[in-house]
Design an enzyme around this catalytic site. Structure first.
Site, PDB file in Angstrom:
ATOM      1  N   TYR A  12       0.811  -1.219   0.000  1.00 35.05           N
ATOM      2  CA  TYR A  12       0.000   0.000   0.000  1.00 35.05           C
ATOM      3  C   TYR A  12       0.848   1.273   0.000  1.00 35.05           C
ATOM      4  O   TYR A  12       0.426   2.300  -0.509  1.00 35.05           O
ATOM      5  CB  TYR A  12      -0.931   0.018   1.214  1.00 35.05           C
ATOM      6  N   ILE A  13       2.041   1.212   0.589  1.00 34.91           N
ATOM      7  CA  ILE A  13       2.895   2.401   0.657  1.00 34.91           C
ATOM      8  C   ILE A  13       4.030   2.307  -0.365  1.00 34.91           C
ATOM      9  O   ILE A  13       4.289   3.263  -1.100  1.00 34.91           O
ATOM     10  CB  ILE A  13       3.484   2.557   2.086  1.00 34.91           C
ATOM     11  N   LYS A 204       5.629   9.262  14.757  1.00 38.85           N
ATOM     12  CA  LYS A 204       4.669   8.481  13.976  1.00 38.85           C
ATOM     13  C   LYS A 204       3.788   7.612  14.884  1.00 38.85           C
ATOM     14  O   LYS A 204       2.565   7.555  14.726  1.00 38.85           O
ATOM     15  CB  LYS A 204       5.420   7.618  12.951  1.00 38.85           C
ATOM     16  N   ARG A 211      -4.913   9.118  18.190  1.00 36.64           N
ATOM     17  CA  ARG A 211      -6.215   8.802  17.616  1.00 36.64           C
ATOM     18  C   ARG A 211      -6.881   7.652  18.382  1.00 36.64           C
ATOM     19  O   ARG A 211      -8.077   7.689  18.649  1.00 36.64           O
ATOM     20  CB  ARG A 211      -6.022   8.416  16.141  1.00 36.64           C
ATOM     21  N   CYS A 258      -2.931   0.011  11.523  1.00 37.49           N
ATOM     22  CA  CYS A 258      -2.102   1.087  12.085  1.00 37.49           C
ATOM     23  C   CYS A 258      -2.564   1.471  13.485  1.00 37.49           C
ATOM     24  O   CYS A 258      -1.845   1.287  14.457  1.00 37.49           O
ATOM     25  CB  CYS A 258      -2.183   2.322  11.191  1.00 37.49           C
TER      26      CYS A 258
HETATM   27  N1  SAJ Z   1     -12.442   5.257  13.961  1.00 35.95           N
HETATM   28  C1  SAJ Z   1     -13.370   5.444  14.995  1.00 35.95           C
HETATM   29  N2  SAJ Z   1     -13.689   6.711  15.364  1.00 35.95           N
HETATM   30  C2  SAJ Z   1     -13.130   7.802  14.777  1.00 35.95           C
HETATM   31  C3  SAJ Z   1     -12.201   7.624  13.731  1.00 35.95           C
HETATM   32  C4  SAJ Z   1     -11.863   6.336  13.339  1.00 35.95           C
HETATM   33  O1  SAJ Z   1     -13.900   4.492  15.576  1.00 35.95           O
HETATM   34  O2  SAJ Z   1     -13.490   8.923  15.186  1.00 35.95           O
HETATM   35  C5  SAJ Z   1     -12.037   3.904  13.542  1.00 35.95           C
HETATM   36  C6  SAJ Z   1     -12.286   3.605  12.070  1.00 35.95           C
HETATM   37  O3  SAJ Z   1     -13.608   3.175  11.843  1.00 35.95           O
HETATM   38  C7  SAJ Z   1     -11.264   2.510  11.825  1.00 35.95           C
HETATM   39  C8  SAJ Z   1     -10.101   2.903  12.751  1.00 35.95           C
HETATM   40  O4  SAJ Z   1     -10.635   3.807  13.684  1.00 35.95           O
HETATM   41  O5  SAJ Z   1     -11.751   1.238  12.217  1.00 35.95           O
HETATM   42  C9  SAJ Z   1      -8.896   3.507  12.062  1.00 35.95           C
HETATM   43  O6  SAJ Z   1      -9.252   4.394  11.027  1.00 35.95           O
HETATM   44  P1  SAJ Z   1      -8.493   5.769  10.695  1.00 35.95           P
HETATM   45  O7  SAJ Z   1      -9.119   6.404   9.529  1.00 35.95           O
HETATM   46  O8  SAJ Z   1      -8.406   6.594  11.927  1.00 35.95           O
HETATM   47  O9  SAJ Z   1      -6.983   5.298  10.407  1.00 35.95           O
HETATM   48  P2  SAJ Z   1      -6.185   4.429   9.318  1.00 35.95           P
HETATM   49  O10 SAJ Z   1      -5.708   3.207  10.018  1.00 35.95           O
HETATM   50  O11 SAJ Z   1      -6.901   4.246   8.018  1.00 35.95           O
HETATM   51  O12 SAJ Z   1      -4.933   5.432   9.000  1.00 35.95           O
HETATM   52  C10 SAJ Z   1      -4.113   5.947  10.047  1.00 35.95           C
HETATM   53  C11 SAJ Z   1      -3.853   7.441   9.767  1.00 35.95           C
HETATM   54  N3  SAJ Z   1      -3.304   8.062  10.969  1.00 35.95           N
HETATM   55  C12 SAJ Z   1      -3.830   9.158  11.503  1.00 35.95           C
HETATM   56  O13 SAJ Z   1      -4.812   9.718  11.082  1.00 35.95           O
HETATM   57  C13 SAJ Z   1      -3.100   9.715  12.711  1.00 35.95           C
HETATM   58  C14 SAJ Z   1      -2.926   7.591   8.586  1.00 35.95           C
HETATM   59  O14 SAJ Z   1      -2.545   8.956   8.425  1.00 35.95           O
HETATM   60  C15 SAJ Z   1      -1.655   6.758   8.784  1.00 35.95           C
HETATM   61  O15 SAJ Z   1      -0.830   6.823   7.644  1.00 35.95           O
HETATM   62  C16 SAJ Z   1      -2.053   5.307   8.980  1.00 35.95           C
HETATM   63  O16 SAJ Z   1      -2.904   5.241  10.140  1.00 35.95           O
HETATM   64  C17 SAJ Z   1      -0.781   4.500   9.169  1.00 35.95           C
HETATM   65  O17 SAJ Z   1      -0.321   3.871   8.203  1.00 35.95           O
HETATM   66  O18 SAJ Z   1      -0.210   4.541  10.255  1.00 35.95           O
END
Ligand code: SAJ
Length: 435
Positions: A12-13, A204, A211, A258
């Protein structure tokens, strides 16, 4: 810049990054241990989905700037973008980082730069990579430069974010940072911030942990709100009008490779200190069971003993085709344990991932007592009650992502439940929750 880059790991990256450098004029050789992926990429076929990747891959291969194979080649720069998952006991699995680093040892020459993009526990570059790179016989920091340049992009918007996001670059010394920044300036329009390798690793992991902890907080607020009779979604929306508040949203759990993984790196490093981080992981990991128990409770309150549930959403988040660490699979596991019959439906996930999965909406809801929305796909937001109501045995919908239009479903005779929203429940039903 006329440098040659060798990218290890074309997932993916790694693949989007390789394609970006190639289309900005650099000669790139991509490497992956997955032979099937290599033969697909050679034929300009994609083994992963990403907006805009196909046309960019075509351009990179057609121009001759991108070649791929299962073995590294000599280059000026080596970029490592391999998975860094956790083991079942929640410790970091750095096997891919180790083997990728080992794989380049025979090809590394004096003056080269090695960049790690994978997210790793702080100190991995110093304690895991450098000892392997010393096997080259080169002096680290003067003959061989090393840094961490963590990817920070979100699937679905990778190219936009690769270009526009700020980058954190941490070298093992200033020269390593400087050389890495010069390289990424090829396509990065965001600001490049320089630091040391261990700080970059920590930054990172901290971003994703922030989050996770914030989502755990939202999940706790959702549970409290259900007890005290308010709508947590309304409360969060109003709280976020405060200029210094940014509360995330509750849901059936946290998935992906992540956010549900990286906080464990800090727990493993400092178990005595990472208390809130550990508790947040446990809170988010408990949400699938909480969701399944609520499903059972809602069915029981309706007098339904052996209900049938239509699970909507298998992907770990909305509008992606990725099921890795998806909370939906955990919810399903708990439904099975509770003896609740189910079908699974997700227009983004190809069929045959689960035996109970169907690609037909009508089939998914046939004789169901309840639709449970676990993923906020666009298709579910705009789902119309009349598309499903007539096929169901009982008209209940449980929305764990607060994504449907409640009034519309209620007007159409549905009993609507929303995770974290007891306000509307108390308006429509006489009793309160007790468990
Ligand atoms: N989720 C919630 N509530 C929220 C936001 C998300 O329950 O308010 C859940 C989502 O449904 C999902 C999970 O959290 O199951 C993760 O989703 P996400 O969109 O927060 O994260 P990822 O895993 O798709 O991507 C993250 C990103 N990191 C941040 O936003 C800090 C991305 O920028 C990173 O590149 C990626 O992790 C990574 O590779 O580390």
């Amino acid at each position: 810049m006329s440098k040659k880059i060798c990218v290890i790991g074309l997932g993916y990256i790694g693949l989007p990054t390789a394609v970006m450098f190639a289309n900005h004029g650099l000669q790139v050789h991509g490497v992956d241990i997955n032979e099937k992926a290599i033969s697909m990429i050679q034929k300009k076929q994609l083994h992963i989905e990403e907006n805009g990747l196909q046309e960019r891959l075509n351009q990179a291969i057609d121009s001759g700037k991108l070649t791929v194979s299962t073995t590294p080649e000599e280059a000026d720069v080596f970029i490592i973008a391999v998975p860094s998952p956790i083991n079942p006991d929640k410790t970091a699995n750095l096997d891919y980082v180790r083997s990728a680093t080992q794989s380049i040892v025979p090809y590394v020459r004096a003056g080269n730069l090695v960049v790690l993009e994978s997210t790793v526990p702080p100190r991995t570059v110093e304690d895991v990579m450098l000892p392997i790179l010393r096997e080259t016989g080169l002096e680290i920091g003067t003959e061989l430069y090393v840094s961490h340049s963590p990817e920070r992009v979100i699937p679905g918007r990778i190219f936009e974010e690769l270009t526009n996001n700020d980058r954190i670059i941490g070298g093992i010394n200033e020269e390593s940072s400087r050389l890495t920044a010069e390289l990424y300036k090829t396509f990065v329009k965001g600001t490049i911030h320089l630091t040391d390798a261990t700080t970059a690793e920590m930054v990172k992991v901290m971003e994703n942990t922030y989050r996770d902890v914030n989502i755990a907080f939202a999940n706790e607020l959702a549970k409290i709100s259900e007890k005290i009779g308010i709508d947590v979604w309304e409360a969060i929306r109003l709280a976020n009008f405060h200029p210094r508040v940014n509360i995330h949203f509750p849901g059936p759990g946290v998935g992906g490779h992540c956010i549900a993984v990286d906080p464990w790196f800090l727990v493993e490093l400092q178990p005595e200190l990472a208390k809130m981080i550990h508790l947040s992981r446990q809170t988010n990991d408990s949400m699938p069971e909480y969701t399944a128990l609520k499903i059972k409770q809602i069915l029981n309150e309706k007098g339904i003993k052996h209900g049938r549930v239509a699970v909507f959403g298998l992907a770990f988040k909305g509008n992606v085709d990725d099921m890795r660490e998806s909370p939906s699979l955990e919810v399903i596991h708990h439904l099975e344990k509770l003896g609740i019959d189910y079908t699974a439906y997700d227009p983004h996930i190809k069929e045959n991932q689960l035996s109970q999965q169907t690609q037909e909406l009508e089939q998914a809801v046939a004789h169901a007592d309840m639709i449970v929305i676990l993923t906020d796909h666009q298709e579910f937001k705009y789902l119309q009650p009349e598309q499903v109501g007539a096929h169901m045995r009982t008209s209940i919908i449980f929305d764990t992502k607060h994504c449907i239009e409640r009034g519309l479903w209620e007007e159409n005779g549905f009993d609507v439940h929303v995770l974290g929203d007891a306000k509307h429940r108390s308006k429509y039903e006489k009793h309160t929750f007790s468990n």
